[in-house]
Design a protein around this motif. Structure first.
Motif, PDB file in Angstrom:
ATOM      1  N   GLU A  67     -64.292 -37.463  76.452  1.00 30.81           N
ATOM      2  CA  GLU A  67     -65.068 -37.579  75.214  1.00 30.81           C
ATOM      3  C   GLU A  67     -65.885 -38.875  75.205  1.00 30.81           C
ATOM      4  O   GLU A  67     -67.029 -38.898  74.745  1.00 30.81           O
ATOM      5  CB  GLU A  67     -64.149 -37.534  73.992  1.00 30.81           C
ATOM      6  CG  GLU A  67     -64.929 -37.501  72.676  1.00 30.81           C
ATOM      7  CD  GLU A  67     -64.041 -37.349  71.450  1.00 30.81           C
ATOM      8  OE1 GLU A  67     -64.574 -37.454  70.330  1.00 30.81           O
ATOM      9  OE2 GLU A  67     -62.822 -37.129  71.618  1.00 30.81           O
ATOM     10  N   PHE A  68     -65.294 -39.945  75.738  1.00 32.25           N
ATOM     11  CA  PHE A  68     -66.026 -41.212  75.815  1.00 32.25           C
ATOM     12  C   PHE A  68     -67.272 -41.055  76.692  1.00 32.25           C
ATOM     13  O   PHE A  68     -68.364 -41.503  76.325  1.00 32.25           O
ATOM     14  CB  PHE A  68     -65.123 -42.302  76.382  1.00 32.25           C
ATOM     15  CG  PHE A  68     -65.823 -43.606  76.616  1.00 32.25           C
ATOM     16  CD1 PHE A  68     -66.017 -44.504  75.580  1.00 32.25           C
ATOM     17  CD2 PHE A  68     -66.312 -43.941  77.878  1.00 32.25           C
ATOM     18  CE1 PHE A  68     -66.681 -45.716  75.790  1.00 32.25           C
ATOM     19  CE2 PHE A  68     -66.981 -45.137  78.104  1.00 32.25           C
ATOM     20  CZ  PHE A  68     -67.153 -46.023  77.046  1.00 32.25           C
ATOM     21  N   SER A 109     -68.861 -38.255  77.425  1.00 30.74           N
ATOM     22  CA  SER A 109     -69.788 -37.348  76.756  1.00 30.74           C
ATOM     23  C   SER A 109     -70.652 -38.098  75.745  1.00 30.74           C
ATOM     24  O   SER A 109     -71.874 -37.908  75.686  1.00 30.74           O
ATOM     25  CB  SER A 109     -69.012 -36.222  76.068  1.00 30.74           C
ATOM     26  OG  SER A 109     -69.888 -35.373  75.345  1.00 30.74           O
ATOM     27  N   CYS A 110     -70.025 -38.961  74.964  1.00 27.89           N
ATOM     28  CA  CYS A 110     -70.774 -39.756  73.976  1.00 27.89           C
ATOM     29  C   CYS A 110     -71.675 -40.774  74.676  1.00 27.89           C
ATOM     30  O   CYS A 110     -72.796 -41.047  74.223  1.00 27.89           O
ATOM     31  CB  CYS A 110     -69.817 -40.475  73.029  1.00 27.89           C
ATOM     32  SG  CYS A 110     -68.899 -39.387  71.908  1.00 27.89           S
ATOM     33  N   LYS A 167     -66.712 -43.110  65.245  1.00 28.09           N
ATOM     34  CA  LYS A 167     -65.849 -42.065  64.700  1.00 28.09           C
ATOM     35  C   LYS A 167     -64.423 -42.589  64.523  1.00 28.09           C
ATOM     36  O   LYS A 167     -63.789 -42.387  63.478  1.00 28.09           O
ATOM     37  CB  LYS A 167     -65.863 -40.856  65.625  1.00 28.09           C
ATOM     38  CG  LYS A 167     -64.913 -39.731  65.231  1.00 28.09           C
ATOM     39  CD  LYS A 167     -64.965 -38.608  66.263  1.00 28.09           C
ATOM     40  CE  LYS A 167     -63.948 -37.522  65.943  1.00 28.09           C
ATOM     41  NZ  LYS A 167     -63.974 -36.439  66.978  1.00 28.09           N
ATOM     42  N   SER A 209     -71.348 -51.463  69.085  1.00 30.20           N
ATOM     43  CA  SER A 209     -71.048 -51.092  67.692  1.00 30.20           C
ATOM     44  C   SER A 209     -71.296 -52.248  66.733  1.00 30.20           C
ATOM     45  O   SER A 209     -71.714 -52.042  65.595  1.00 30.20           O
ATOM     46  CB  SER A 209     -69.588 -50.622  67.575  1.00 30.20           C
ATOM     47  OG  SER A 209     -69.427 -49.328  68.104  1.00 30.20           O
ATOM     48  N   SER A 212     -75.074 -39.556  75.461  1.00 26.54           N
ATOM     49  CA  SER A 212     -75.920 -39.161  74.338  1.00 26.54           C
ATOM     50  C   SER A 212     -76.832 -40.312  73.928  1.00 26.54           C
ATOM     51  O   SER A 212     -76.736 -41.424  74.462  1.00 26.54           O
ATOM     52  CB  SER A 212     -75.050 -38.738  73.151  1.00 26.54           C
ATOM     53  OG  SER A 212     -74.426 -39.873  72.555  1.00 26.54           O
ATOM     54  N   ARG A 226     -76.637 -41.738  71.161  1.00 22.39           N
ATOM     55  CA  ARG A 226     -75.821 -42.600  70.311  1.00 22.39           C
ATOM     56  C   ARG A 226     -74.463 -42.826  70.985  1.00 22.39           C
ATOM     57  O   ARG A 226     -73.438 -42.274  70.562  1.00 22.39           O
ATOM     58  CB  ARG A 226     -75.615 -41.979  68.922  1.00 22.39           C
ATOM     59  CG  ARG A 226     -76.870 -41.909  68.046  1.00 22.39           C
ATOM     60  CD  ARG A 226     -77.244 -43.276  67.506  1.00 22.39           C
ATOM     61  NE  ARG A 226     -78.457 -43.239  66.705  1.00 22.39           N
ATOM     62  CZ  ARG A 226     -78.486 -43.129  65.374  1.00 22.39           C
ATOM     63  NH1 ARG A 226     -77.348 -43.029  64.706  1.00 22.39           N
ATOM     64  NH2 ARG A 226     -79.619 -43.122  64.722  1.00 22.39           N
ATOM     65  N   PRO A 227     -74.420 -43.628  72.048  1.00 21.29           N
ATOM     66  CA  PRO A 227     -73.168 -43.842  72.784  1.00 21.29           C
ATOM     67  C   PRO A 227     -72.050 -44.407  71.918  1.00 21.29           C
ATOM     68  O   PRO A 227     -70.872 -44.187  72.189  1.00 21.29           O
ATOM     69  CB  PRO A 227     -73.564 -44.853  73.872  1.00 21.29           C
ATOM     70  CG  PRO A 227     -75.038 -44.761  73.969  1.00 21.29           C
ATOM     71  CD  PRO A 227     -75.531 -44.405  72.616  1.00 21.29           C
ATOM     72  N   GLU A 228     -72.450 -45.140  70.881  1.00 19.88           N
ATOM     73  CA  GLU A 228     -71.454 -45.776  70.007  1.00 19.88           C
ATOM     74  C   GLU A 228     -70.744 -44.784  69.101  1.00 19.88           C
ATOM     75  O   GLU A 228     -69.808 -45.156  68.373  1.00 19.88           O
ATOM     76  CB  GLU A 228     -72.109 -46.872  69.168  1.00 19.88           C
ATOM     77  CG  GLU A 228     -73.141 -46.400  68.159  1.00 19.88           C
ATOM     78  CD  GLU A 228     -74.502 -46.104  68.777  1.00 19.88           C
ATOM     79  OE1 GLU A 228     -75.407 -45.719  68.015  1.00 19.88           O
ATOM     80  OE2 GLU A 228     -74.653 -46.249  70.007  1.00 19.88           O
ATOM     81  N   SER A 229     -71.159 -43.502  69.119  1.00 16.16           N
ATOM     82  CA  SER A 229     -70.542 -42.515  68.226  1.00 16.16           C
ATOM     83  C   SER A 229     -69.054 -42.345  68.509  1.00 16.16           C
ATOM     84  O   SER A 229     -68.266 -42.071  67.592  1.00 16.16           O
ATOM     85  CB  SER A 229     -71.269 -41.167  68.353  1.00 16.16           C
ATOM     86  OG  SER A 229     -71.204 -40.676  69.686  1.00 16.16           O
ATOM     87  N   PHE A 230     -68.637 -42.498  69.766  1.00 15.58           N
ATOM     88  CA  PHE A 230     -67.206 -42.421  70.100  1.00 15.58           C
ATOM     89  C   PHE A 230     -66.438 -43.497  69.345  1.00 15.58           C
ATOM     90  O   PHE A 230     -65.380 -43.234  68.748  1.00 15.58           O
ATOM     91  CB  PHE A 230     -67.023 -42.604  71.609  1.00 15.58           C
ATOM     92  CG  PHE A 230     -65.584 -42.650  72.053  1.00 15.58           C
ATOM     93  CD1 PHE A 230     -64.903 -41.488  72.378  1.00 15.58           C
ATOM     94  CD2 PHE A 230     -64.892 -43.855  72.152  1.00 15.58           C
ATOM     95  CE1 PHE A 230     -63.576 -41.517  72.790  1.00 15.58           C
ATOM     96  CE2 PHE A 230     -63.572 -43.903  72.556  1.00 15.58           C
ATOM     97  CZ  PHE A 230     -62.910 -42.735  72.880  1.00 15.58           C
TER      98      PHE A 230
END
Length: 487
Positions: A60-61, A63-64, A76, A392, A67, A69-73
């Motif tokens: 999941e890390f 995958s984000c 969240k 972040s 993207s 927005r890599p900081e989305s991991f």
């Protein structure tokens, strides 16, 4: 690195996870044993989850990270667990921090508490004597010697002269009617400038050989930790041996000559009487220190062009400031010196600062806890990884208004040196010693670019993993300015 597919990255990381799991299982279990009771309330592990067995939350890390927005991991989990939380990524249990104060504490800690943590392939390539890995008095000595030299007016003068020459040589070859790939141009310029500052090697056949070997070397930084002949790590290690041979030849030449004023980093280290600073240690570290010439500095210049291309108002103000300085110097009949670039172009410096904040060329740093550590009520167990995630913090709306908007004006009259919320070059004892030189090089490139050219940029996107870069290498179509041109 640019040819690594997402599938290959996942294969690499899953393999690394399995390797690290076998190595860290017992340490992981022992780290969860309760700390002996005392009158003080016992600190607790931060909230969070360790994810799936073996692989944790790595997929999941990743995958984000791919993207926009890599900081989305991180964001969240920050909403669910707080600014500091536990996870399991890169094959090891990890405490992730998006808290600037907590991260600052860890970065300022000594080797008794935290030591650098890197993937196995990178540690294999760097070697045990790398300044990135060593600790204690030797690390402080090398870092101090290099840091002092990088801050010296003598080197800044040399960097300015070399950068101006290489930029001019590069831009003289640019032609209208064909795309100029800014990422390629800045990599070529920055690498030559840095190598000159490290080992006094000028452009030529030996520089081209070194550059070719270096390209093979860096491919191993994100490779499988397998050293069998034919593997990428093996090829990268062989490339480093060939580069070390070139640098050792230069070191031997310097030892046989007498120079009173250090011309480069090798001269600085050779003048130190410490027996620990062997020729092999110096040569190894010169190779490692070439990495910013491939990634950090050129990416900073490339991203600045990207953001300015998307923000005409900022580009116009930057051009006006630089044209004013250029006309003033021409009237006085004086060339630009390093202090002009760093002190007489305040908006240019704000553009560079804002590029560092938004671009997050260094997304964070990792450390390994050498003992149980308590910070703000959080327990960081011995043997666990600590991941200070800068991105972040730099894109947090609690710290910056409209954080995803490129706005250099936000830095006017703002103290960035003592800011907890702005750490693009890391911090503490391992703060990047070349931060001023990175700003200087970016200032010189932007000055010559905006005062000599107008341009139209093609659409391009920023790729954030495994390293920050432009997907299409930032193509622009340029037109030379006439002397009377304004934007």
């Amino acid at each position: 690195m640019e040819n690594i597919s997402s599938l290959w990255i996942i294969i690499v990381l899953v393999t690394a996870v399995l390797f690290w799991y076998s190595k860290t299982k017992s340490k992981f279990i022992s780290s969860l044993r309760p700390i002996p009771s005392s009158k003080k309330p016992c600190p607790k592990l931060p909230l969070g989850t360790l994810g799936w067995p073996f692989i944790g939350e790595t997929i999941e890390f990743i995958s984000c990270a791919y993207s926009d927005r890599p900081e989305s991991f991180m964001d969240k989990r920050r909403l669910m667990y707080g600014k500091v939380f536990k996870s399991h990524i890169f094959g090891t249990p990890t405490i992730v921090s998006t808290d600037a104060e907590v991260s600052r504490f860890v970065l300022q800690s000594d080797a008794k508490s935290f030591v650098p943590f890197y993937p196995k392939s990178l540690t294999e390539l760097m070697g045990k004597s790398s300044i990135l890995l060593i600790n204690g008095s030797l690390q402080r000595k090398i870092h101090g010697l290099i840091g002092s030299f990088f801050k010296s007016p003598h080197l800044k003068h040399q960097i300015t002269r070399d950068m101006q020459n290489y930029v001019q040589q590069s831009m003289d070859k640019w032609r209208e009617g064909q795309p100029i790939f800014i990422q390629d141009e800045t990599k070529n310029i920055a690498f030559q400038v840095l190598v000159k500052a490290l080992i006094s090697l000028n452009p030529g056949e030996e520089m081209e050989i070194l550059k070719t070997q270096f390209q093979e070397f860096i491919l191993g930084l994100m490779s499988l930790p397998v050293k069998v002949p034919g593997s990428q790590l093996y090829r990268s290690l062989q490339a480093k041996k060939r580069m070390v041979k070139i640098v050792n030849k230069i070191i031997q030449s310097k030892r046989s000559s007498s120079s009173t004023v250090p011309k480069d980093v090798v001269d600085v280290l050779l003048k130190d009487a410490s027996e620990l600073l062997t020729d092999d240690l110096i040569a190894d570290n010169m190779i490692d220190m070439m990495i910013p010439g491939e990634d950090s500095v050129p990416v900073l210049m490339t991203l600045a062009v990207k953001y300015l291309s998307d923000c005409p108002a900022a580009l116009h103000q930057l051009m006006e400031e630089n044209m004013k300085l250029k006309r003033l110097k021409a009237q006085n009949g004086k060339p630009l010196v390093w202090s002009d670039y760093l002190s007489s172009l305040p908006f240019t410096q704000s553009v560079i600062t804002e590029t560092l904040r938004m671009g997050n060329i260094i997304i964070g740093v990792m450390r390994k806890a050498m003992k149980n550590i308590e910070i703000k009520g959080h327990l960081i167990p011995k043997g666990w990884c600590f991941f200070a995630y800068f991105r972040s913090v730099h894109l947090d709306e609690n710290h910056y208004d409209w954080p995803y908007q490129f706005n250099p004006l936000r830095w006017q009259n703002k103290d960035i040196i003592n800011s907890y919320n702005f750490t693009p070059f890391g911090g503490g004892q391992r703060l990047c010693p070349g931060l001023d030189l990175a700003r200087l090089e970016a200032s010189i490139f932007l000055h010559h670019f905006v005062t000599n050219f107008r341009w139209v940029a093609e659409d391009d996107t920023i790729v954030n993993f495994p390293t920050v870069r432009m997907k299409k290498r930032m193509p622009v179509w340029v037109k030379r300015r006439e002397d009377s041109d304004s934007y």
